[in-house]
Structure formats: structure tokens, C-alpha cells
Scaffold this active site. Structure first.
Site, mmCIF file in Angstrom:
data_model
loop_
_atom_site.group_PDB
_atom_site.id
_atom_site.type_symbol
_atom_site.label_atom_id
_atom_site.label_comp_id
_atom_site.label_asym_id
_atom_site.label_seq_id
_atom_site.Cartn_x
_atom_site.Cartn_y
_atom_site.Cartn_z
ATOM 1 N N ARG A 30 0.832 -1.244 0.046
ATOM 2 C CA ARG A 30 0.048 0.000 -0.137
ATOM 3 C C ARG A 30 0.947 1.172 -0.110
ATOM 4 N NH1 ARG A 30 -0.651 4.485 2.989
ATOM 5 N NH2 ARG A 30 -0.499 3.718 4.759
ATOM 6 N N ASP A 31 1.510 1.566 1.145
ATOM 7 C CA ASP A 31 2.253 2.671 1.164
ATOM 8 C C ASP A 31 3.487 2.476 0.263
ATOM 9 O OD1 ASP A 31 3.437 5.054 2.204
ATOM 10 O OD2 ASP A 31 4.142 4.248 3.910
ATOM 11 N N CYS A 256 5.701 9.476 0.147
ATOM 12 C CA CYS A 256 4.273 10.036 0.199
ATOM 13 C C CYS A 256 4.043 10.947 -0.587
ATOM 14 C CB CYS A 256 4.315 10.857 1.835
ATOM 15 S SG CYS A 256 2.790 11.800 2.086
#
Length: 322
Positions: A30-31, A256
Site C-alpha cells: 500500500r504505502d 508520500c
């Protein structure tokens, strides 16, 4: 896989008073993949997750039910989740931003979810398009409904140690928002060093102040980025405090999308190498995990940033016949 030391593991030299076992919360699928520019086939993601499970990881964050407009790389959540769940002995948390995301997750049988908050107003605005108060109000019915359905809820709190727009984040500010997230009913809280600026003393002080405000260490996890090479040092500090849940990403994948200064997550292989050297049980087979990250790096077309992956994979190639 031929590796740098016999058995492919460091010599075990335990340090007194550290936890005997650590649960690794694997965030690579996911990240780690959410910020990739090229589209990764759903089948590749599913195979990545299956290989991670085969390596012994028991908590693997599979995907996110955020609107595809915001995270296009995870637009295949409905297709991916049924391909990997269930695998016996493995839990698959998923990120949900709001009640619509929760509906989508529940429809597929998800039993562990996560909400993603911010300790700073700047990041809340950029990541959630809301103030901190507004984001907590959005999470409240999500957490309440999940708890009514006996679904485990993790709260992520980003920018706990520094913010690219606001700079140093006061510890009392982080504690205040963390406490509010826990008061919503979260089962655990992951403290994010989103831009990788934390140092060990900062980590220990934040953990201690959270304890003083009634948040137990048993409910806390840590999520470090390695921008300044401090992720393992910060993890060790958290272990000294008694933290037993550590987030990491296979191969060091990730960053991010809303904080451009955020480099990769702590690599799971680097973490496992340190933990095994300390005599701390993880249940992870480092050889299989390294092979998985080498395979995933091939799918992405670039080498893994993990130092341990590079060292072990390099040792493997150096032992092959010419």
C-alpha cells in the site's frame, strides 16, 4: 540463496530488556506502491503480497479504498483484495478515508482498517483537504461503525516529528491529536515520521509523553522514514521504550505523494537484520523476504534501495558460477 554470512543472518547478541518479539506491520503493497508513476498490474501486486506472506509476514497492508482520483495506483482495490484474502494466519489491513471507503472495504470482507490523520494543519489540508478538527469529525463515524462491527481500527498519525511546511512540530501538539484519535476508539496508533527527521531522543520523549496522557505503549506502533539515515536508530529507541509494533516496507519502497521531501520507508529487510541480530523474534524468513524484494525490484525496473537487500543479493550473485 547464498548470502553474506553463513545462514544469511547476523550473529545474535541480545540486549537486555528489549521485547522478545516484534510484529512487523508490512506496508509495502500500500504505502510502498502508492507513489509509483507506472501502472503496476493487479496480478503483480497480488503475487507480491503472496510472496510477503510466504516469507512469514503476518500483517500486510494490502491496499487503500481512497478515491482513485487521489491515489490512481491503488484504483484496483476491489479487484486486488479478493485475490489475496484470506491467507491463513495473515491479516490484511486496508486504508479507508471516510464512510464510503469503509463501505467498500466491508463489502469485500475486510476485518482490519486504518484511518490516516495528521498532527499538523498544513498536512491535513494538503492530504485530506480538511482541518485537523474536520478530519477527526470525518473519522468519527468510520471508527464507530467499524467498532460496532468488531473490525480492528488502526489510526495513522503523520508528521509527528516534523512537517515540510511548518517545520518542527511541538510534542504537545502531537500528543493532543494522538489522544483525540485514540479517544475515537482506535485500537492502535502508528506514529509517523513522514519526512524522516526524527532522532532517538525525540522518539523517547514523545512516547513518554503519550504514556503520561494515558496512551499505553502496547497501543503504539512506529513508522519511520530513512531520509537522514535515522530509521533504525529511532526504531531501537522505540524498542527500548517497549514498543513491539514496527511499520516497514519490503525493499524500502515508498514515500508520500503529498510530502515531496518524504523518501522511502524503513526497509523491512534492514529491520529484520537488526531485530534478528538482537535475538528478537519476527517470524520472518530473511532469505525469502530478500528474494521477494529482488523480484519486485525487477518488476519496477530499478534496484531496491534497501541496504540489506543489496548486500544479500550481491553476495548471492558473487557466489554463482561464472
Amino acid at each position: 540463496m547464498a548470502e553474506g554470512l553463513p545462514g544469511g543472518l547476523p550473529m545474535e547478541v541480545p540486549v537486555p530488556d528489549l521485547p522478545p518479539r516484534v510484529r512487523i506491520h508490512e506496508v509495502g503493497p500500500r504505502d510502498g506502491l502508492q507513489n509509483e508513476k507506472g501502472v503496476i498490474p493487479t496480478g503483480v501486486k497480488a503475487e507480491f503480497i503472496r510472496r510477503l506472506a510466504d516469507a512469514g509476514l503476518t500483517t500486510i497492508e494490502a491496499t487503500s479504498f481512497v478515491h482513485p482520483k487521489w491515489v490512481p495506483q491503488l484504483a484496483d482495490a476491489e479487484q486486488l483484495f479478493p485475490m489475496v484474502s484470506p491467507i491463513e494466519g495473515v491479516t490484511f489491513p486496508v486504508l479507508v478515508p471516510n464512510e464510503r471507503g469503509l463501505d467498500r472495504a466491508i463489502a469485500l470482507g475486510a476485518r482490519r482498517i486504518a484511518v490516516f490523520g495528521s498532527a499538523t494543519e498544513s498536512f491535513a489540508s494538503r492530504n485530506l483537504n480538511r482541518t485537523i478538527d474536520e478530519s477527526l469529525a470525518m473519522f468519527e463515524p468510520v471508527v464507530a461503525r467499524a467498532k460496532d462491527d468488531k473490525i480492528h481500527v488502526r489510526g495513522y498519525l503523520s508528521m509527528c516529528f516534523g512537517d515540510p511546511w511548518e517545520g518542527k512540530v511541538p510534542i504537545h501538539q502531537v500528543v493532543r491529536v494522538a489522544k483525540r484519535l485514540m479517544d475515537l476508539g482506535c485500537d492502535e496508533l502508528s506514529l509517523g515520521d513522514t519526512i524522516g527527521v526524527a532522532t532517538p531522543g525525540h522518539v523517547l520523549t514523545l512516547l513518554a509523553e503519550l504514556n503520561e496522557e494515558g496512551v499505553p505503549t502496547s497501543a503504539l506502533g512506529v513508522h519511520f522514514h530513512d531520509t537522514y539515515g535515522q530509521a533504525l536508530a529511532n526504531t531501537f529507541a522505540a524498542l527500548e521504550h517497549g514498543v513491539t509494533t514496527v511499520d516497514s516496507s519490503a525493499g524500502g519502497l515508498g514515500g508520500c505523494p503529498y510530502a515531496k521531501s518524504a523518501t522511502g520507508n524503513l526497509a523491512t529487510e534492514d529491520l529484520v537484520w537488526m531485530l534478528h541480530g538482537l535475538g528478537i523474534d519476527t517470524g520472518v524468513d530473511l532469505g525469502r523476504l530478500t528474494a521477494t524484494s529482488v523480484w519486485m525490484a525487477e518488476q519496477l525496473g530499478r534496484p531496491s534501495p534497501s541496504r540489506t537487500v543489496r548486500a544479500l543479493a550481491g553476495a548471492d550473485s558473487s557466489h554463482k558460477e561464472p
